[in-house]
Scaffold this motif. Structure first.
Motif: not given
Length: 172
Positions: A131-153
């Motif tokens: 999620l990116n949110q700009l605050f005028g010309s002076f700031g930006i707020f960024t929230f990120q989420y990630a998930q990794h799933k792996d297998r070795y069978a």
């Protein structure tokens, strides 16, 4: 011979079989709603068939024998971008690098295919959102989420076939 560009193809009088690699894929992207929602998707299939020849002189029982092996990968990805309001965007993405290997999954220590045949599944999907949110010309707020799933069978070759692996070593 050296510098002949034939590699080891002359080993065993040309008894080695040719490795085969097949690959195809497609991708598509664009907008769903102009200046609001974009998408992208891709798929790639890779299939490799080869025959490994045991060239390890320390295992004379299997020297020169051929062991078939095959890989296939289903690689895919997808992405959605939403421009909710001016200065606010949400991006979601997913991709996978799963692979299945069939045939030789261990170094053969004897002539029996039960010692090395089977199936190995590796890799898996990854997910992400931002999620990116700009605050005028002076700031930006960024929230990120990630998930990794792996297998070795690892699975033996067939339900009723025993998987035998002897990792003991001669102390001498």
């Amino acid at each position: 011979p050296d510098f002949s560009e034939t590699g080891d193809a002359q080993f065993l009088n040309g008894a080695l079989t040719k490795d085969v690699r097949q690959e195809f894929g497609a991708d598509l992207g664009g907008f769903i709603l102009k200046d609001k929602i974009w998408f992208f998707g891709a798929y790639d299939r890779v299939k490799i068939n080869q025959v490994n020849t045991q060239l390890d002189l320390t295992t004379p029982v299997t020297f020169g024998q051929e062991y078939p092996i095959s890989y296939f990968q289903n690689k895919w990805s997808g992405k959605l971008t939403f421009n909710i309001l001016q200065g606010t965007s949400i991006v979601g993405s997913v991709f996978s690098d799963s692979q299945t290997q069939e045939g030789q999954i261990a170094i053969p220590t004897g002539p029996s295919p039960f010692q090395y045949n089977g199936r190995r599944d590796t890799g898996g999907p990854d997910y992400g959102a931002r999620l990116n949110q700009l605050f005028g010309s002076f700031g930006i707020f960024t929230f990120q989420y990630a998930q990794h799933k792996d297998r070795y069978a690892t699975k033996p070759d067939g339900i009723n076939v025993p998987s035998i692996r002897d990792y003991t070593e001669d102390p001498n």
